[in-house]
Design a protein around this motif. Structure first.
Motif, PDB file in Angstrom:
ATOM      1  N   TRP A   1      62.927  -7.877  16.143  1.00  0.00           N
ATOM      2  CA  TRP A   1      63.931  -6.437  15.331  1.00  0.00           C
ATOM      3  C   TRP A   1      63.745  -5.095  15.546  1.00  0.00           C
ATOM      4  CZ3 TRP A   1      60.383 -10.001  13.120  1.00  0.00           C
ATOM      5  CH2 TRP A   1      60.937 -10.451  11.751  1.00  0.00           C
ATOM      6  N   ASP A   2      64.788  -4.297  15.943  1.00  0.00           N
ATOM      7  CA  ASP A   2      65.141  -3.494  15.871  1.00  0.00           C
ATOM      8  C   ASP A   2      65.229  -2.141  14.382  1.00  0.00           C
ATOM      9  OD1 ASP A   2      65.185  -0.558  17.301  1.00  0.00           O
ATOM     10  OD2 ASP A   2      66.751  -1.182  18.825  1.00  0.00           O
ATOM     11  N   ALA A   3      64.058  -1.161  13.710  1.00  0.00           N
ATOM     12  CA  ALA A   3      64.544  -0.854  12.538  1.00  0.00           C
ATOM     13  C   ALA A   3      65.193   0.635  13.548  1.00  0.00           C
ATOM     14  CB  ALA A   3      62.644  -0.238  11.771  1.00  0.00           C
ATOM     15  N   LYS A   4      66.542   0.670  12.168  1.00  0.00           N
ATOM     16  CA  LYS A   4      66.921   1.719  12.425  1.00  0.00           C
ATOM     17  C   LYS A   4      66.734   2.538  11.206  1.00  0.00           C
ATOM     18  CE  LYS A   4      67.863   1.083  17.224  1.00  0.00           C
ATOM     19  NZ  LYS A   4      67.136   1.846  17.766  1.00  0.00           N
ATOM     20  N   HIS A   5      67.933   3.672  11.016  1.00  0.00           N
ATOM     21  CA  HIS A   5      67.986   4.598   9.912  1.00  0.00           C
ATOM     22  C   HIS A   5      69.073   3.695   9.479  1.00  0.00           C
ATOM     23  CE1 HIS A   5      64.398   8.070   9.524  1.00  0.00           C
ATOM     24  NE2 HIS A   5      64.882   7.530  11.244  1.00  0.00           N
TER      25      HIS A   5
ATOM     26  N   CYS B   1      73.089  -2.071  17.207  1.00  0.00           N
ATOM     27  CA  CYS B   1      71.696  -2.358  16.930  1.00  0.00           C
ATOM     28  C   CYS B   1      71.387  -3.697  17.555  1.00  0.00           C
ATOM     29  CB  CYS B   1      71.176  -2.665  15.235  1.00  0.00           C
ATOM     30  SG  CYS B   1      69.063  -2.736  15.348  1.00  0.00           S
TER      31      CYS B   1
ATOM     32  N   GLU C   1      66.696  -3.013   2.898  1.00  0.00           N
ATOM     33  CA  GLU C   1      66.762  -1.698   3.191  1.00  0.00           C
ATOM     34  C   GLU C   1      65.479  -0.926   2.451  1.00  0.00           C
ATOM     35  OE1 GLU C   1      70.288   0.600   3.083  1.00  0.00           O
ATOM     36  OE2 GLU C   1      71.069  -1.298   4.193  1.00  0.00           O
TER      37      GLU C   1
ATOM     38  N   GLU D   1      72.012   2.586  14.326  1.00  0.00           N
ATOM     39  CA  GLU D   1      72.448   1.012  13.216  1.00  0.00           C
ATOM     40  C   GLU D   1      73.468   0.336  14.009  1.00  0.00           C
ATOM     41  OE1 GLU D   1      72.620  -0.589   8.985  1.00  0.00           O
ATOM     42  OE2 GLU D   1      73.213   1.958   9.759  1.00  0.00           O
TER      43      GLU D   1
ATOM     44  N   ASN E   1      57.624   3.953   4.779  1.00  0.00           N
ATOM     45  CA  ASN E   1      57.488   2.930   4.655  1.00  0.00           C
ATOM     46  C   ASN E   1      55.796   2.159   5.774  1.00  0.00           C
ATOM     47  OD1 ASN E   1      59.277   1.518   3.545  1.00  0.00           O
ATOM     48  ND2 ASN E   1      60.690   2.836   4.854  1.00  0.00           N
TER      49      ASN E   1
ATOM     50  N   CYS F   1      65.743  -7.977   7.269  1.00  0.00           N
ATOM     51  CA  CYS F   1      65.563  -6.718   6.136  1.00  0.00           C
ATOM     52  C   CYS F   1      65.839  -6.104   5.112  1.00  0.00           C
ATOM     53  CB  CYS F   1      63.942  -6.552   6.674  1.00  0.00           C
ATOM     54  SG  CYS F   1      63.067  -7.536   8.189  1.00  0.00           S
TER      55      CYS F   1
END
Length: 56
Positions: A6-10, A19, A51, A16, A56, A49
């Motif tokens: 995964w690569d979590a971004k705002h 991504c 939002e 994003e 978090n 996932c």
């Protein structure tokens, strides 16, 4: 067995937008690393996932 990345971004940020390409590059690189080292796990992009807002 599968490895997920995964690569979590705002949400909604400019990061994003790129991504999915970045994650695919990481998937490809890790898969290329694992195979020659005798690791037969499959590498895939992580599932979506929900939002979340706040800390978090």
């Amino acid at each position: 067995m599968t490895v997920h990345i995964w690569d979590a971004k705002h949400a909604g940020g400019s990061a994003e937008a790129g991504c999915s390409k970045a994650v695919q590059n990481e998937v490809d690189a890790l898969q290329e690393h694992l195979k020659p080292n005798g690791d037969n796990r499959t590498v895939k992009a992580g599932f979506a996932c929900p939002e979340q807002s706040g800390v978090n």
